[in-house]
Design a protein around this motif. Structure first.
Motif, PDB file in Angstrom:
ATOM      1  N   PRO A 127       0.807  -1.218   0.000  1.00  0.00           N
ATOM      2  CA  PRO A 127       0.000   0.000   0.000  1.00  0.00           C
ATOM      3  C   PRO A 127       0.842   1.271   0.000  1.00  0.00           C
ATOM      4  O   PRO A 127       1.892   1.330   0.660  1.00  0.00           O
ATOM      5  CB  PRO A 127      -0.813  -0.124   1.288  1.00  0.00           C
ATOM      6  CG  PRO A 127      -0.893  -1.592   1.532  1.00  0.00           C
ATOM      7  CD  PRO A 127       0.428  -2.125   1.092  1.00  0.00           C
ATOM      8  N   SER A 128       0.364   2.272  -0.740  1.00  0.00           N
ATOM      9  CA  SER A 128       1.041   3.559  -0.754  1.00  0.00           C
ATOM     10  C   SER A 128       0.008   4.654  -0.500  1.00  0.00           C
ATOM     11  O   SER A 128      -1.185   4.455  -0.719  1.00  0.00           O
ATOM     12  CB  SER A 128       1.732   3.796  -2.100  1.00  0.00           C
ATOM     13  OG  SER A 128       0.781   3.981  -3.125  1.00  0.00           O
ATOM     14  N   PRO A 129       0.445   5.820  -0.021  1.00  0.00           N
ATOM     15  CA  PRO A 129      -0.502   6.895   0.302  1.00  0.00           C
ATOM     16  C   PRO A 129      -1.399   7.287  -0.875  1.00  0.00           C
ATOM     17  O   PRO A 129      -2.548   7.654  -0.670  1.00  0.00           O
ATOM     18  CB  PRO A 129       0.417   8.048   0.719  1.00  0.00           C
ATOM     19  CG  PRO A 129       1.629   7.374   1.274  1.00  0.00           C
ATOM     20  CD  PRO A 129       1.832   6.173   0.402  1.00  0.00           C
ATOM     21  N   SER A 130      -0.902   7.177  -2.080  1.00  0.00           N
ATOM     22  CA  SER A 130      -1.674   7.612  -3.248  1.00  0.00           C
ATOM     23  C   SER A 130      -2.922   6.756  -3.482  1.00  0.00           C
ATOM     24  O   SER A 130      -3.818   7.159  -4.222  1.00  0.00           O
ATOM     25  CB  SER A 130      -0.791   7.600  -4.492  1.00  0.00           C
ATOM     26  OG  SER A 130      -0.342   6.288  -4.777  1.00  0.00           O
ATOM     27  N   GLU A 131      -2.981   5.597  -2.859  1.00  0.00           N
ATOM     28  CA  GLU A 131      -4.123   4.688  -3.043  1.00  0.00           C
ATOM     29  C   GLU A 131      -5.271   5.002  -2.097  1.00  0.00           C
ATOM     30  O   GLU A 131      -6.320   4.366  -2.156  1.00  0.00           O
ATOM     31  CB  GLU A 131      -3.659   3.239  -2.841  1.00  0.00           C
ATOM     32  CG  GLU A 131      -2.630   2.788  -3.869  1.00  0.00           C
ATOM     33  CD  GLU A 131      -1.915   1.518  -3.470  1.00  0.00           C
ATOM     34  OE1 GLU A 131      -2.154   1.021  -2.358  1.00  0.00           O
ATOM     35  OE2 GLU A 131      -1.088   1.026  -4.262  1.00  0.00           O
ATOM     36  N   TYR A 132      -5.077   5.966  -1.208  1.00  0.00           N
ATOM     37  CA  TYR A 132      -6.073   6.297  -0.183  1.00  0.00           C
ATOM     38  C   TYR A 132      -6.581   7.714  -0.404  1.00  0.00           C
ATOM     39  O   TYR A 132      -5.783   8.629  -0.634  1.00  0.00           O
ATOM     40  CB  TYR A 132      -5.469   6.135   1.212  1.00  0.00           C
ATOM     41  CG  TYR A 132      -5.176   4.692   1.530  1.00  0.00           C
ATOM     42  CD1 TYR A 132      -4.057   4.053   1.012  1.00  0.00           C
ATOM     43  CD2 TYR A 132      -6.047   3.949   2.322  1.00  0.00           C
ATOM     44  CE1 TYR A 132      -3.810   2.716   1.264  1.00  0.00           C
ATOM     45  CE2 TYR A 132      -5.797   2.615   2.596  1.00  0.00           C
ATOM     46  CZ  TYR A 132      -4.679   2.006   2.055  1.00  0.00           C
ATOM     47  OH  TYR A 132      -4.443   0.679   2.315  1.00  0.00           O
ATOM     48  N   ASP A 133      -7.885   7.890  -0.309  1.00  0.00           N
ATOM     49  CA  ASP A 133      -8.437   9.202  -0.649  1.00  0.00           C
ATOM     50  C   ASP A 133      -9.078   9.927   0.518  1.00  0.00           C
ATOM     51  O   ASP A 133      -9.550  11.053   0.344  1.00  0.00           O
ATOM     52  CB  ASP A 133      -9.442   9.067  -1.808  1.00  0.00           C
ATOM     53  CG  ASP A 133     -10.430   7.955  -1.594  1.00  0.00           C
ATOM     54  OD1 ASP A 133     -10.696   7.593  -0.451  1.00  0.00           O
ATOM     55  OD2 ASP A 133     -10.945   7.432  -2.594  1.00  0.00           O
ATOM     56  N   SER A 134      -9.106   9.334   1.687  1.00  0.00           N
ATOM     57  CA  SER A 134      -9.599  10.036   2.878  1.00  0.00           C
ATOM     58  C   SER A 134      -8.590   9.852   3.993  1.00  0.00           C
ATOM     59  O   SER A 134      -8.129   8.722   4.220  1.00  0.00           O
ATOM     60  CB  SER A 134     -10.962   9.485   3.322  1.00  0.00           C
ATOM     61  OG  SER A 134     -11.945   9.710   2.342  1.00  0.00           O
ATOM     62  N   TRP A 135      -8.290  10.932   4.696  1.00  0.00           N
ATOM     63  CA  TRP A 135      -7.249  10.921   5.728  1.00  0.00           C
ATOM     64  C   TRP A 135      -7.743  11.599   6.999  1.00  0.00           C
ATOM     65  O   TRP A 135      -8.505  12.565   6.940  1.00  0.00           O
ATOM     66  CB  TRP A 135      -6.005  11.650   5.233  1.00  0.00           C
ATOM     67  CG  TRP A 135      -5.310  10.934   4.125  1.00  0.00           C
ATOM     68  CD1 TRP A 135      -5.601  11.002   2.793  1.00  0.00           C
ATOM     69  CD2 TRP A 135      -4.208  10.036   4.251  1.00  0.00           C
ATOM     70  NE1 TRP A 135      -4.747  10.188   2.074  1.00  0.00           N
ATOM     71  CE2 TRP A 135      -3.874   9.586   2.957  1.00  0.00           C
ATOM     72  CE3 TRP A 135      -3.469   9.557   5.327  1.00  0.00           C
ATOM     73  CZ2 TRP A 135      -2.837   8.692   2.711  1.00  0.00           C
ATOM     74  CZ3 TRP A 135      -2.434   8.670   5.088  1.00  0.00           C
ATOM     75  CH2 TRP A 135      -2.124   8.239   3.789  1.00  0.00           C
ATOM     76  N   GLY A 136      -7.248  11.108   8.114  1.00  0.00           N
ATOM     77  CA  GLY A 136      -7.461  11.781   9.375  1.00  0.00           C
ATOM     78  C   GLY A 136      -6.423  12.865   9.582  1.00  0.00           C
ATOM     79  O   GLY A 136      -5.540  13.072   8.750  1.00  0.00           O
ATOM     80  N   GLN A 137      -6.514  13.540  10.725  1.00  0.00           N
ATOM     81  CA  GLN A 137      -5.610  14.667  11.009  1.00  0.00           C
ATOM     82  C   GLN A 137      -4.296  14.216  11.622  1.00  0.00           C
ATOM     83  O   GLN A 137      -3.355  15.004  11.701  1.00  0.00           O
ATOM     84  CB  GLN A 137      -6.303  15.667  11.941  1.00  0.00           C
ATOM     85  CG  GLN A 137      -6.241  15.321  13.431  1.00  0.00           C
ATOM     86  CD  GLN A 137      -7.109  14.138  13.821  1.00  0.00           C
ATOM     87  OE1 GLN A 137      -7.952  13.687  13.042  1.00  0.00           O
ATOM     88  NE2 GLN A 137      -6.920  13.637  15.037  1.00  0.00           N
ATOM     89  N   GLY A 138      -4.231  12.972  12.050  1.00  0.00           N
ATOM     90  CA  GLY A 138      -3.010  12.423  12.614  1.00  0.00           C
ATOM     91  C   GLY A 138      -2.971  12.507  14.128  1.00  0.00           C
ATOM     92  O   GLY A 138      -3.601  13.361  14.745  1.00  0.00           O
ATOM     93  N   THR A 139      -2.216  11.603  14.720  1.00  0.00           N
ATOM     94  CA  THR A 139      -1.994  11.603  16.162  1.00  0.00           C
ATOM     95  C   THR A 139      -0.521  11.327  16.421  1.00  0.00           C
ATOM     96  O   THR A 139       0.080  10.447  15.790  1.00  0.00           O
ATOM     97  CB  THR A 139      -2.896  10.565  16.866  1.00  0.00           C
ATOM     98  OG1 THR A 139      -2.744  10.677  18.283  1.00  0.00           O
ATOM     99  CG2 THR A 139      -2.580   9.140  16.443  1.00  0.00           C
ATOM    100  N   GLN A 140       0.065  12.098  17.314  1.00  0.00           N
ATOM    101  CA  GLN A 140       1.512  12.013  17.573  1.00  0.00           C
ATOM    102  C   GLN A 140       1.822  10.835  18.490  1.00  0.00           C
ATOM    103  O   GLN A 140       1.201  10.679  19.552  1.00  0.00           O
ATOM    104  CB  GLN A 140       2.014  13.303  18.210  1.00  0.00           C
ATOM    105  CG  GLN A 140       3.484  13.279  18.603  1.00  0.00           C
ATOM    106  CD  GLN A 140       4.416  13.305  17.410  1.00  0.00           C
ATOM    107  OE1 GLN A 140       4.238  14.112  16.499  1.00  0.00           O
ATOM    108  NE2 GLN A 140       5.423  12.440  17.396  1.00  0.00           N
ATOM    109  N   VAL A 141       2.795  10.045  18.093  1.00  0.00           N
ATOM    110  CA  VAL A 141       3.344   8.983  18.926  1.00  0.00           C
ATOM    111  C   VAL A 141       4.822   9.285  19.143  1.00  0.00           C
ATOM    112  O   VAL A 141       5.568   9.435  18.173  1.00  0.00           O
ATOM    113  CB  VAL A 141       3.176   7.604  18.269  1.00  0.00           C
ATOM    114  CG1 VAL A 141       3.935   6.528  19.047  1.00  0.00           C
ATOM    115  CG2 VAL A 141       1.699   7.238  18.178  1.00  0.00           C
ATOM    116  N   THR A 142       5.217   9.375  20.395  1.00  0.00           N
ATOM    117  CA  THR A 142       6.612   9.646  20.739  1.00  0.00           C
ATOM    118  C   THR A 142       7.112   8.541  21.651  1.00  0.00           C
ATOM    119  O   THR A 142       6.507   8.280  22.697  1.00  0.00           O
ATOM    120  CB  THR A 142       6.774  11.002  21.426  1.00  0.00           C
ATOM    121  OG1 THR A 142       6.260  12.029  20.580  1.00  0.00           O
ATOM    122  CG2 THR A 142       8.241  11.283  21.724  1.00  0.00           C
ATOM    123  N   VAL A 143       8.197   7.890  21.249  1.00  0.00           N
ATOM    124  CA  VAL A 143       8.775   6.796  22.019  1.00  0.00           C
ATOM    125  C   VAL A 143      10.127   7.252  22.534  1.00  0.00           C
ATOM    126  O   VAL A 143      11.035   7.547  21.741  1.00  0.00           O
ATOM    127  CB  VAL A 143       8.913   5.527  21.172  1.00  0.00           C
ATOM    128  CG1 VAL A 143       9.429   4.369  22.043  1.00  0.00           C
ATOM    129  CG2 VAL A 143       7.586   5.162  20.527  1.00  0.00           C
TER     130      VAL A 143
END
Length: 124
Positions: free
Chosen positions: A106-122
């Motif tokens: 899968p690549s980003p170009s195959e997806y047409d709806s996106w969320g705003q994102g959530t930060q993960v810090t390890v």
């Protein structure tokens, strides 16, 4: 399109776990294959995991195989990403996405709806 909202990110020590959720609204959730992608600071957005509409097929990036698990609940219109044995290299903004195809890589170009994102810090 379907609207997506991620949650569950945060700060965790190396070796710890987090569970990300992505709630969908709008179009029929079960019509979509779902994916998780991540983008580290200064880097491009890359594939993490994907799941088909019926949850009968999944895909994982090599870097997360055996540590992350993607799942979905079509009754709750939600997709999850369980992340175990987290490493500092997993630090990124994590995005969920909805698409109409599920390819072997899968690549980003195959997806047409996106969320705003959530930060993960390890932390190390």
């Amino acid at each position: 399109q379907v609207q997506l909202v991620e949650s569950g990110g945060g700060l965790v020590q190396a070796g710890g776990s987090l569970r990300l959720s992505c709630a969908a609204s709008g179009r029929t959730f079960s019509n979509y294959h779902m994916g998780w992608f991540r983008q580290a600071s200064g880097k491009e957005r890359v594939f993490v995991a994907a799941i088909n509409w019926s949850a009968s097929s999944t895909r994982y990036a090599d870097s997360v195989k055996g540590r992350f698990t993607i799942s979905r609940d079509n009754a709750e219109n939600t997709v999850y990403l369980q992340m175990n044995s987290l490493k500092p290299d997993d630090t990124a903004v994590y995005y969920c996405a909805a698409g109409r195809v599920l390819t072997s890589r899968p690549s980003p170009s195959e997806y047409d709806s996106w969320g705003q994102g959530t930060q993960v810090t390890v932390s190390s």
